[in-house]
Design an enzyme around this catalytic site. Sequence first.
Site, PDB file in Angstrom:
ATOM      1  N   LYS A   1       0.858  -1.206   0.000  1.00 42.71           N
ATOM      2  CA  LYS A   1       0.000   0.000   0.000  1.00 42.71           C
ATOM      3  C   LYS A   1       0.887   1.246   0.000  1.00 42.71           C
ATOM      4  O   LYS A   1       0.689   2.151  -0.795  1.00 42.71           O
ATOM      5  CB  LYS A   1      -0.870   0.008   1.244  1.00 42.71           C
ATOM      6  CG  LYS A   1      -1.508   1.345   1.578  1.00 42.71           C
ATOM      7  CD  LYS A   1      -2.460   1.301   2.755  1.00 42.71           C
ATOM      8  CE  LYS A   1      -1.795   1.429   4.071  1.00 42.71           C
ATOM      9  NZ  LYS A   1      -1.437   2.791   4.485  1.00 42.71           N
ATOM     10  N   ASN A   2       1.885   1.263   0.882  1.00 44.19           N
ATOM     11  CA  ASN A   2       2.674   2.490   1.067  1.00 44.19           C
ATOM     12  C   ASN A   2       3.714   2.710  -0.023  1.00 44.19           C
ATOM     13  O   ASN A   2       4.337   3.770  -0.065  1.00 44.19           O
ATOM     14  CB  ASN A   2       3.307   2.498   2.463  1.00 44.19           C
ATOM     15  CG  ASN A   2       2.232   2.612   3.537  1.00 44.19           C
ATOM     16  OD1 ASN A   2       1.073   2.895   3.242  1.00 44.19           O
ATOM     17  ND2 ASN A   2       2.607   2.363   4.786  1.00 44.19           N
TER      18      ASN A   2
ATOM     19  N   ARG B   1      -4.512  10.586   4.680  1.00 46.65           N
ATOM     20  CA  ARG B   1      -3.401  11.542   4.798  1.00 46.65           C
ATOM     21  C   ARG B   1      -2.480  11.451   3.595  1.00 46.65           C
ATOM     22  O   ARG B   1      -1.935  12.463   3.136  1.00 46.65           O
ATOM     23  CB  ARG B   1      -2.632  11.232   6.076  1.00 46.65           C
ATOM     24  CG  ARG B   1      -1.370  12.013   6.272  1.00 46.65           C
ATOM     25  CD  ARG B   1      -0.612  11.513   7.487  1.00 46.65           C
ATOM     26  NE  ARG B   1       0.713  12.049   7.529  1.00 46.65           N
ATOM     27  CZ  ARG B   1       1.029  13.252   8.016  1.00 46.65           C
ATOM     28  NH1 ARG B   1       0.068  14.011   8.489  1.00 46.65           N
ATOM     29  NH2 ARG B   1       2.258  13.687   8.007  1.00 46.65           N
TER      30      ARG B   1
ATOM     31  N   CYS C   1      -5.653  12.139  13.207  1.00 43.95           N
ATOM     32  CA  CYS C   1      -6.126  10.762  13.026  1.00 43.95           C
ATOM     33  C   CYS C   1      -6.393  10.227  14.435  1.00 43.95           C
ATOM     34  O   CYS C   1      -6.279  10.956  15.414  1.00 43.95           O
ATOM     35  CB  CYS C   1      -5.088   9.923  12.305  1.00 43.95           C
ATOM     36  SG  CYS C   1      -3.572   9.789  13.224  1.00 43.95           S
TER      37      CYS C   1
ATOM     38  N   ARG D   1      -1.093  14.795  13.098  1.00 43.46           N
ATOM     39  CA  ARG D   1       0.018  14.328  12.249  1.00 43.46           C
ATOM     40  C   ARG D   1       0.361  15.503  11.323  1.00 43.46           C
ATOM     41  O   ARG D   1      -0.190  15.675  10.268  1.00 43.46           O
ATOM     42  CB  ARG D   1      -0.387  13.078  11.479  1.00 43.46           C
ATOM     43  CG  ARG D   1      -0.520  11.874  12.423  1.00 43.46           C
ATOM     44  CD  ARG D   1      -1.036  10.653  11.713  1.00 43.46           C
ATOM     45  NE  ARG D   1      -0.065  10.145  10.738  1.00 43.46           N
ATOM     46  CZ  ARG D   1      -0.381   9.147   9.903  1.00 43.46           C
ATOM     47  NH1 ARG D   1      -1.598   8.658   9.903  1.00 43.46           N
ATOM     48  NH2 ARG D   1       0.506   8.704   9.043  1.00 43.46           N
TER      49      ARG D   1
ATOM     50  N   ASP E   1       4.276   0.510  12.439  1.00 48.38           N
ATOM     51  CA  ASP E   1       3.018  -0.089  11.959  1.00 48.38           C
ATOM     52  C   ASP E   1       2.842  -1.525  12.440  1.00 48.38           C
ATOM     53  O   ASP E   1       1.772  -2.094  12.256  1.00 48.38           O
ATOM     54  CB  ASP E   1       2.964  -0.046  10.429  1.00 48.38           C
ATOM     55  CG  ASP E   1       2.878   1.384   9.922  1.00 48.38           C
ATOM     56  OD1 ASP E   1       3.150   1.618   8.730  1.00 48.38           O
ATOM     57  OD2 ASP E   1       2.559   2.267  10.735  1.00 48.38           O
TER      58      ASP E   1
ATOM     59  N   ARG F   1      -8.697  -0.610   4.567  1.00 52.55           N
ATOM     60  CA  ARG F   1      -7.796   0.390   3.980  1.00 52.55           C
ATOM     61  C   ARG F   1      -6.459  -0.232   3.625  1.00 52.55           C
ATOM     62  O   ARG F   1      -5.812   0.174   2.679  1.00 52.55           O
ATOM     63  CB  ARG F   1      -7.534   1.526   4.985  1.00 52.55           C
ATOM     64  CG  ARG F   1      -8.746   2.320   5.357  1.00 52.55           C
ATOM     65  CD  ARG F   1      -8.368   3.525   6.191  1.00 52.55           C
ATOM     66  NE  ARG F   1      -7.302   4.300   5.532  1.00 52.55           N
ATOM     67  CZ  ARG F   1      -6.840   5.446   6.023  1.00 52.55           C
ATOM     68  NH1 ARG F   1      -7.321   5.917   7.143  1.00 52.55           N
ATOM     69  NH2 ARG F   1      -5.899   6.115   5.391  1.00 52.55           N
TER      70      ARG F   1
HETATM   71  C1  EPZ Z   1       4.105   6.847   6.594  1.00 51.16           C
HETATM   72  O1  EPZ Z   1       3.308   7.879   7.114  1.00 51.16           O
HETATM   73  C2  EPZ Z   1       3.193   5.640   6.491  1.00 51.16           C
HETATM   74  N1  EPZ Z   1       2.090   5.941   5.576  1.00 51.16           N
HETATM   75  C3  EPZ Z   1       2.648   5.288   7.868  1.00 51.16           C
HETATM   76  O2  EPZ Z   1       1.870   4.108   7.722  1.00 51.16           O
HETATM   77  C4  EPZ Z   1       3.813   4.998   8.802  1.00 51.16           C
HETATM   78  O3  EPZ Z   1       3.309   4.749  10.107  1.00 51.16           O
HETATM   79  C5  EPZ Z   1       4.762   6.205   8.833  1.00 51.16           C
HETATM   80  O4  EPZ Z   1       5.184   6.526   7.486  1.00 51.16           O
HETATM   81  C6  EPZ Z   1       6.000   5.942   9.678  1.00 51.16           C
HETATM   82  O5  EPZ Z   1       6.689   4.840   9.166  1.00 51.16           O
HETATM   83  C7  EPZ Z   1       2.313   5.884   4.247  1.00 51.16           C
HETATM   84  O6  EPZ Z   1       3.405   5.580   3.801  1.00 51.16           O
HETATM   85  C8  EPZ Z   1       1.137   6.200   3.364  1.00 51.16           C
HETATM   86  P1  EPZ Z   1       6.151  10.189   8.658  1.00 51.16           P
HETATM   87  P2  EPZ Z   1       3.864   9.410   7.120  1.00 51.16           P
HETATM   88  O7  EPZ Z   1       6.104  11.466   7.905  1.00 51.16           O
HETATM   89  O8  EPZ Z   1       4.667   9.646   5.919  1.00 51.16           O
HETATM   90  C9  EPZ Z   1       6.171  13.424  12.101  1.00 51.16           C
HETATM   91  C10 EPZ Z   1      -0.056   2.793   7.811  1.00 51.16           C
HETATM   92  O9  EPZ Z   1      -0.603   2.230   8.761  1.00 51.16           O
HETATM   93  N2  EPZ Z   1       6.020  14.427  11.036  1.00 51.16           N
HETATM   94  O10 EPZ Z   1       7.297   9.247   8.424  1.00 51.16           O
HETATM   95  O11 EPZ Z   1       2.712  10.295   7.392  1.00 51.16           O
HETATM   96  C11 EPZ Z   1       4.952  12.530  12.253  1.00 51.16           C
HETATM   97  O12 EPZ Z   1       3.970  13.145  13.065  1.00 51.16           O
HETATM   98  C12 EPZ Z   1       0.463   4.206   7.963  1.00 51.16           C
HETATM   99  O13 EPZ Z   1       0.145   2.260   6.689  1.00 51.16           O
HETATM  100  C13 EPZ Z   1       6.102  15.777  11.359  1.00 51.16           C
HETATM  101  O14 EPZ Z   1       6.289  16.137  12.518  1.00 51.16           O
HETATM  102  O15 EPZ Z   1       4.800   9.373   8.410  1.00 51.16           O
HETATM  103  C14 EPZ Z   1       5.552  11.304  12.908  1.00 51.16           C
HETATM  104  O16 EPZ Z   1       5.692  11.540  14.297  1.00 51.16           O
HETATM  105  C15 EPZ Z   1       0.118   4.789   9.318  1.00 51.16           C
HETATM  106  N3  EPZ Z   1       5.966  16.707  10.375  1.00 51.16           N
HETATM  107  C16 EPZ Z   1       6.942  11.209  12.271  1.00 51.16           C
HETATM  108  O17 EPZ Z   1       7.214  12.515  11.735  1.00 51.16           O
HETATM  109  C17 EPZ Z   1       5.775  16.350   9.065  1.00 51.16           C
HETATM  110  O18 EPZ Z   1       5.685  17.246   8.193  1.00 51.16           O
HETATM  111  C18 EPZ Z   1       7.035  10.204  11.132  1.00 51.16           C
HETATM  112  O19 EPZ Z   1       5.999  10.498  10.224  1.00 51.16           O
HETATM  113  C19 EPZ Z   1       5.698  14.966   8.743  1.00 51.16           C
HETATM  114  C20 EPZ Z   1       5.831  14.025   9.743  1.00 51.16           C
END
Ligand code: EPZ
Length: 420
Positions: free
Chosen positions: A22-23, A92, A116, A121, A305, A397
Amino acid sequence: MDKLVIQGGYPLEGDIRISGSKNATLPLLAATLLAPGSYRFTNVPSLRDVRTMSHLLRILGAQVTATDHELLMDTTHARYNEAPYELVKTMRASFYVLGPLVARLKEARVSLPGGCAWGPRPVDLHIKGMEALGAKVDLDEGYVVAKADKLKGAAFEFPISSVGATGNLLMAAVLASGTSVLKNCAVEPEITHLAKFLTRMGADIEGIGTRDMVVRGVSELHPVDAEMIPDRIETGTYLCAVGMAGGSVRITHCEPRHAVASIEAARRMGLEVAAGSDFLKVEKGKARLQSVAVTTEPYPGFPTDLQAPFMAMAALADGTSRITETIYRDRFTHVAELMRLGARISMDGETAVIEGRPELKAAPVMSTDLRASVCLVLAGLAAQGTTEVKRIYHLDRGYEKIEEKLSKVGARITREEGEL
Ligand code: EPZ
């Protein structure tokens, strides 16, 4: 809303086939906006989130046709640049269109994704990255409005590892004028897969698979086809299914090299895992699972995850486990539901302390997000009696046909029309 009804206590025997990631699929769909033309994606998972992203691309003017695990796209007429709130709030990852829209159409209006189930996020790193490339970014009634006649290559260092922000910035930088030096990039396999896809489209990226990438902007890209990599989170989830139900399963069409941390943690809990080139042989005998201490980290560390799925195993393990979440604050909505099934869990800051019990007892439970949902399904495989997991639209999802994949190997699990 549908629910899953699971009778616990049936060991699993046979093969479980892993779907495409998916990702990995979601950013590639956004990347098709970078070059007008036709694309064919294969090994695409049949998931709600993929349908949502396909719907978004259609709103932006692309044609998207889904057939059996394939997507045919034509972005020749993708000339609209607004990703509406009604859609972005449901997923998202819609935010991935920001970079490509600015790069190709010079302007993007993308709704802020909102929170969420487990808290805010933010997208501040996506915005800071776009500003580094020269975009003017404003907030207008809940929408991020980003504009740039031509993005300019720049240096940008991510303060924390962010999958989405890395993907967005990469997709913007490939068409910028000049060179971008991106530091502390996420190195998840899905980002490597995106960078390789962009390279095959004609992008010039050095350092793929490492935290520091150098992107030399090119004037245009061209469409290419792609095959999605296997889903490493689905793979880890089915490792836990064997841990919960017992038995012997071959997990096929997976990529063991992308699941090293979860395989290692499963082995520490007492599962026998033998890795082939594209399959895992997983066995769990009569002996009780062993307790474990895991901390979630950016790839290649233990994935956030899989924190909830492994907590289901910890609930049955012999001894006290400690699971620490470092990526998200408060990603523990599954704890209260697991406790309804008899799990003994207390919180110590961002660490869940799980005192393993010899058994769980069925009860109706409700999920609040994708990975919390599957954790409850896993617990139902082991709980004595019949467990009902409600609100499983979250599950749909990210897990393709989970009740079919589990039933095929002996689980007693059915999907039923649920009440509210
Ligand atoms: C991706 O989300 C995945 N989703 C998530 O999987 C996964 O949990 C996450 O990466 C971490 O591995 C997809 O790939 C579609 P991040 P993403 O930006 O990109 C903070 C699932 O279940 N952050 O790596 O949104 C954020 O709050 C989903 O498949 C900021 O502060 O995650 C988090 O604490 C859930 N500012 C950390 O960084 C930003 O601008 C990592 O988030 C962006 C992120």
